[in-house]
Design an enzyme around this catalytic site. Structure first.
Site, PDB file in Angstrom:
ATOM      1  N   ARG A 126       0.696  -1.150   0.356  1.00 49.20           N
ATOM      2  CA  ARG A 126      -0.008   0.328  -0.039  1.00 49.20           C
ATOM      3  C   ARG A 126       0.782   1.256  -0.176  1.00 49.20           C
ATOM      4  O   ARG A 126       0.857   1.903  -0.744  1.00 49.20           O
ATOM      5  CB  ARG A 126      -1.091   0.061   1.099  1.00 49.20           C
ATOM      6  CG  ARG A 126      -1.837  -1.034   1.148  1.00 49.20           C
ATOM      7  CD  ARG A 126      -2.511  -1.205   2.153  1.00 49.20           C
ATOM      8  NE  ARG A 126      -1.554  -2.493   2.732  1.00 49.20           N
ATOM      9  CZ  ARG A 126      -1.838  -3.550   2.111  1.00 49.20           C
ATOM     10  NH1 ARG A 126      -2.635  -4.699   1.980  1.00 49.20           N
ATOM     11  NH2 ARG A 126      -0.943  -4.523   2.870  1.00 49.20           N
ATOM     12  N   THR A 127       1.926   1.474   1.008  1.00 51.21           N
ATOM     13  CA  THR A 127       2.275   2.705   1.163  1.00 51.21           C
ATOM     14  C   THR A 127       3.659   2.912  -0.292  1.00 51.21           C
ATOM     15  O   THR A 127       2.661   4.324  -0.552  1.00 51.21           O
ATOM     16  CB  THR A 127       3.197   2.519   2.656  1.00 51.21           C
ATOM     17  OG1 THR A 127       2.392   1.792   3.328  1.00 51.21           O
ATOM     18  CG2 THR A 127       4.147   4.236   2.473  1.00 51.21           C
TER      19      THR A 127
ATOM     20  N   HIS B  88       5.402   5.612  11.628  1.00 49.70           N
ATOM     21  CA  HIS B  88       5.277   5.690   9.786  1.00 49.70           C
ATOM     22  C   HIS B  88       4.035   6.415  10.339  1.00 49.70           C
ATOM     23  O   HIS B  88       2.737   6.225   9.892  1.00 49.70           O
ATOM     24  CB  HIS B  88       3.943   3.929  10.094  1.00 49.70           C
ATOM     25  CG  HIS B  88       3.940   3.564   8.954  1.00 49.70           C
ATOM     26  ND1 HIS B  88       4.053   4.665   7.824  1.00 49.70           N
ATOM     27  CD2 HIS B  88       3.871   2.506   8.119  1.00 49.70           C
ATOM     28  CE1 HIS B  88       2.997   4.123   6.210  1.00 49.70           C
ATOM     29  NE2 HIS B  88       3.446   2.795   6.718  1.00 49.70           N
TER      30      HIS B  88
ATOM     31  N   ARG C 207      11.574   4.038   2.927  1.00 48.31           N
ATOM     32  CA  ARG C 207      11.402   2.555   4.419  1.00 48.31           C
ATOM     33  C   ARG C 207      12.387   1.831   4.303  1.00 48.31           C
ATOM     34  O   ARG C 207      13.023   1.742   3.731  1.00 48.31           O
ATOM     35  CB  ARG C 207       9.832   2.087   4.021  1.00 48.31           C
ATOM     36  CG  ARG C 207       9.886   0.704   4.661  1.00 48.31           C
ATOM     37  CD  ARG C 207       8.566  -0.039   4.138  1.00 48.31           C
ATOM     38  NE  ARG C 207       7.518   0.436   4.331  1.00 48.31           N
ATOM     39  CZ  ARG C 207       6.175  -0.325   4.331  1.00 48.31           C
ATOM     40  NH1 ARG C 207       6.214  -1.301   3.764  1.00 48.31           N
ATOM     41  NH2 ARG C 207       4.743   0.436   5.006  1.00 48.31           N
TER      42      ARG C 207
ATOM     43  N   LYS D  78      26.883  -3.418  -1.507  1.00 46.46           N
ATOM     44  CA  LYS D  78      28.248  -3.399  -1.707  1.00 46.46           C
ATOM     45  C   LYS D  78      28.749  -2.288  -0.401  1.00 46.46           C
ATOM     46  O   LYS D  78      29.423  -1.964  -0.264  1.00 46.46           O
ATOM     47  CB  LYS D  78      28.322  -1.851  -2.597  1.00 46.46           C
ATOM     48  CG  LYS D  78      28.023  -2.989  -4.421  1.00 46.46           C
ATOM     49  CD  LYS D  78      28.242  -1.484  -4.912  1.00 46.46           C
ATOM     50  CE  LYS D  78      27.542  -2.141  -6.685  1.00 46.46           C
ATOM     51  NZ  LYS D  78      28.262  -0.645  -7.268  1.00 46.46           N
TER      52      LYS D  78
HETATM   53  C1  NCD Z   1       2.359  -1.305   7.591  1.00 49.05           C
HETATM   54  C2  NCD Z   1       3.405  -1.443   7.977  1.00 49.05           C
HETATM   55  O1  NCD Z   1       4.605  -1.227   7.122  1.00 49.05           O
HETATM   56  O2  NCD Z   1       3.942  -1.180   9.068  1.00 49.05           O
HETATM   57  N1  NCD Z   1       1.610  -1.917   7.136  1.00 49.05           N
HETATM   58  C3  NCD Z   1       1.259  -0.666   5.921  1.00 49.05           C
HETATM   59  O3  NCD Z   1       2.410   0.650   5.752  1.00 49.05           O
HETATM   60  N2  NCD Z   1      -0.074  -0.171   5.663  1.00 49.05           N
HETATM   61  C4  NCD Z   1       1.249  -2.304   9.331  1.00 49.05           C
HETATM   62  C5  NCD Z   1       2.228  -3.741   9.246  1.00 49.05           C
HETATM   63  O4  NCD Z   1       3.681  -4.267   8.000  1.00 49.05           O
HETATM   64  O5  NCD Z   1       2.157  -4.172   9.690  1.00 49.05           O
END
Ligand code: NCD
Length: 397
Positions: free
Chosen positions: A57-58, A136, A108, A87
């Site tokens: 999703r993100t 997040h 991320r 590397k």
């Molecule tokens: C979450 C995450 O990556 O922290 N997912 C997301 O971005 N919707 C939740 C998860 O991975 O459980």
């Protein structure tokens, strides 16, 4: 007043007014998307997404958001194996290069504090798409948007956070934002999986009404661990769980973040105690909102999907208008509607106090060797310092 050029690493980087401005613009974006209106607010701008952890999703909603704004996207997935990090390149050097290519970067990374470190080396806005088990913030923006959309407002709502509240980063940012917007929080987490100390400490600072339970059944037992809200005798009566469920406006479920703890730590967890199914739904309010950041494992039964209270796919969908709003604001192509801006609190940073290392082994300061530890003072507690990168607390003296 502008948000142009700002980073978003922690939800606490934005004031309540700034968060409200993002949500307001997101609503305009959502209306425009529904009407299929073209919004070329970011033409000629480039978004770079660099993800060192899996994402559905993100990453895709950020990229969709930028496409919808008329901008371009460079997408770097599986960066842990496909970038020069494999590397031995550092986060600092990676970012110093990417800022030459992009106008805005979404990152991320599995280390707590990694995106804060990245932002210190970047002249273009860095948005955290999640840093380890820490925060997040953009998930929180869309969670807040969802709660407002589904219930009308956040203030005064009782939001239950259920599951792995220790290693799940979404609930850390969300709990702090809910507290700041005047919601009440009910936590349901297995022992050892409760909210971490630094989040509780922040909630305390916001004078949040916080109640904690060890499991869904524990909501009806004497054994409950309750903070900040002494329970009366009446609370222990039979049927208290049903009574309590009726007080919950939002039930936010999360999965066990198995990638962040040893298998043996979860052997005693009865997963049924942190799971929503038809039976629990039947006891919940008719206007309750069921949320989940997704992906789900087994804490959210498929039979819940058909119920109109199941908001999690709508929630995931709101990721696009919310992230469109955020990108446009940070790129300064839209100015936020903020009448009066409250003063941002100044944080006193102490650089590398001799001999103190961050106690969090997942903290970026313990992995990227060129980074020296930095701590911030905790207001009202001179003997405690907070890691500038991951917020873990250290007692001194
Ligand atoms: C979450 C995450 O990556 O922290 N997912 C997301 O971005 N919707 C939740 C998860 O991975 O459980």
């Amino acid at each position: 007043m502008t948000l142009s050029g700002r980073h978003l690493i922690s939800i606490n980087d934005f004031s309540n007014e700034e968060i409200a401005a993002v949500l307001e613009l997101a609503e305009e974006m959502n209306i425009a998307l529904t009407k299929r209106k073209r919004l070329l607010l970011c033409e000629g701008r480039e978004l770079y997404t660099i993800f060192y952890e899996p994402s559905t999703r993100t990453r895709s909603s950020f990229e969709t958001a930028m496409h919808r704004l008329g901008g371009t996207v460079v997408s770097h997935a599986e960066a842990q194996v496909t970038s020069s990090v494999a590397k031995g390149e550092t986060i600092a050097d990676t970012v110093r290069v990417l800022e030459k290519y992009a106008d805005i970067i979404v990152m991320r990374h599995p280390l707590d504090g990694s995106t804060r470190l990245a932002s210190d080396y970047s002249s273009v806005p860095i948005i955290s798409g999640g840093d380890g088990a820490h925060e997040h913030p953009t998930q929180t923006l869309l969670d807040l948007y969802t709660i407002r959309k589904e219930t009308g407002e956040i203030k005064g709502k009782n939001v239950a956070l259920c599951g792995d509240l220790r290693h799940g980063r979404t609930v850390h940012s969300l709990a702090m934002a809910l507290a700041r917007f005047g919601a009440e929080i009910t936590c349901i987490a297995p022992p050892g999986f409760e909210l971490p100390d630094h989040v509780r400490d922040t909630l305390k600072g916001y004078k949040c009404k916080l109640t904690e339970y060890k499991s869904l059944e524990d909501m009806s037992s004497e054994g409950s661990l309750v903070l900040h809200q002494p329970r009366s005798k009446k609370d222990h009566q039979e049927g208290f769980m049903d009574f309590l469920l009726q007080s919950l406006d939002v039930l936010y479920f999360t999965r066990l973040q198995r990638e962040r703890f040893a298998v043996r730590d979860a052997t005693n967890i009865d997963q049924e105690s942190y799971r929503i199914n038809k039976q629990l739904l039947a006891k919940s309010r008719s206007d309750a909102v069921i949320m989940h950041p997704l992906p789900r494992i087994n804490e959210l039964a498929y039979e819940v999907d058909q119920d109109k209270r199941a908001a999690y796919f709508r929630q995931a969908g709101y990721g696009v208008p919310v992230r469109m709003a955020l990108i446009a604001l940070l790129l300064g192509t839209v100015e936020p509607k903020i009448e009066e801006q409250a003063k941002r609190p100044t944080v006193r940073i102490i650089e590398g106090p001799s001999g103190i290392a961050c106690p969090n082994e997942r903290c970026v300061t313990n992995k990227e060797k060129y980074v020296s530890s930095k701590f911030c003072k905790v207001s009202g507690n001179p003997k405690v310092l907070k890691c500038y990168y991951c917020d873990w607390m250290v007692k001194t003296g």
